[in-house]
Scaffold this active site. Structure first.
Site, PDB file in Angstrom:
ATOM      1  CD  GLU A   1      -2.704   1.370   2.441  1.00 48.12           C
ATOM      2  OE1 GLU A   1      -3.806   1.926   2.327  1.00 48.12           O
ATOM      3  OE2 GLU A   1      -2.289   0.886   3.528  1.00 48.12           O
TER       4      GLU A   1
ATOM      5  CG  ASP B   1      -6.484   3.956   1.020  1.00 46.82           C
ATOM      6  OD1 ASP B   1      -7.264   4.861   0.669  1.00 46.82           O
ATOM      7  OD2 ASP B   1      -6.323   3.625   2.210  1.00 46.82           O
TER       8      ASP B   1
ATOM      9  CD  GLN C   1      -7.554  -0.176   2.993  1.00 46.48           C
ATOM     10  OE1 GLN C   1      -6.674   0.686   2.942  1.00 46.48           O
ATOM     11  NE2 GLN C   1      -7.609  -1.072   3.954  1.00 46.48           N
TER      12      GLN C   1
ATOM     13  CD  GLU D   1      -7.236   2.107   6.111  1.00 49.21           C
ATOM     14  OE1 GLU D   1      -6.484   1.442   6.830  1.00 49.21           O
ATOM     15  OE2 GLU D   1      -6.894   2.561   5.003  1.00 49.21           O
TER      16      GLU D   1
END
Length: 263
Positions: free
Chosen positions: A140, A175, A201, A237
């Site tokens: 990530e 993300d 995310q 998240e």
């Protein structure tokens, strides 16, 4: 519409982990993901998820020395033994709890150490892929505003490592919040990198609150994920503006039903 998971690192932060699992089930989620659950026995997490018929997605490797601001160990020169310890801890916990993925945290690296750190990270990821062929390892990139000096902040940097190592169980954690802050062009990047995306995310940009505000039009993101045939989960998240339950109105605001969320 994609299926959504509750990230219990951020949601219901005022409660112990097992109570967060209960809360996620009551809210209608059918999957959860964790940050660092290591102070709770893995069988307790497995049983709590089983009691609610929840899928347990993933967890993170250890953060390292918080006093030194490490935020992960995988890319840190001179910390191979500590990384291996954290890796074995994560693999053991994932298998015992039923988690299917591990976010391998790279860490904060000084600019003049970046080249060596990349070599270290590549070796550590190759080791991780060999030790846990049954687990998806997620990389990530984290934006430099939130975590200055984190090893990578763009999807391309992570993908170059994945291509170099060539292990089928290493994927990108896409993300949308971090990508939005670091580089933008969300929809085109989803299309370009779909084959190596292991998890998605979401959170608002720039606030990281519920995804019903800010710069990202999330209905367009969800539509694109459907168009591309993305079959994974979308992890929620975000940092709630107030109470987590009170903030769940974003689900209706974005046209998501609990029926859809069950995937």
């Amino acid at each position: 519409m994609p299926k959504f998971s509750a990230n219990l690192g951020f949601l219901w932060p005022d409660r112990p982990l097992l109570e967060r699992i209960d809360a996620a089930a009551r809210a209608g989620f059918k999957a959860v993901e964790l940050h660092w659950p290591y102070d709770v026995p893995p069988d307790a997490v497995r049983n709590a998820c089983a009691d609610h018929d929840l899928v347990l997605l993933g967890l993170n490797t250890a953060i390292g020395d918080t006093g030194k601001g490490e935020f992960g160990l995988a890319a840190l020169p001179g910390r191979r033994a500590d990384f291996e310890t954290s890796l074995d801890q994560a693999i053991t916990y994932a298998r015992a709890s039923g988690a299917s993925s591990i976010h391998v945290m790279a860490g904060v690296v000084a600019a003049n150490d970046k080249a060596e750190a990349r070599r270290v990270l590549a070796k550590n990821l190759a080791l991780a892929s060999e030790r846990a062929p049954d687990v998806t390892l997620l990389l990530e990139p984290i934006n430099q505003r939130d975590k200055p000096g984190y090893f990578y902040s763009t999807i391309g940097e992570a993908v170059s490592l994945i291509e170099e190592i060539g292990a089928p169980n290493i994927k990108v954690m896409f993300d949308v919040y971090h990508v939005g802050v670091s580089e933008g062009d969300i929809l085109k990047k989803l299309e370009k990198y779909l084959p190596v995306i292991g998890h998605v995310q979401i959170a608002a940009v720039p606030s990281r609150a519920e995804p019903d505000e800010g710069e990202i039009a999330y209905p367009a993101v969800f539509t694109e994920l459907d168009r591309l045939g993305y079959e994974g989960w979308v992890g929620c998240e975000y940092r709630p503006r107030a109470g987590t339950d009170e903030g769940l109105g974003w689900i209706n605001a974005l046209g998501i039903s609990l029926q859809t969320m069950t995937g």
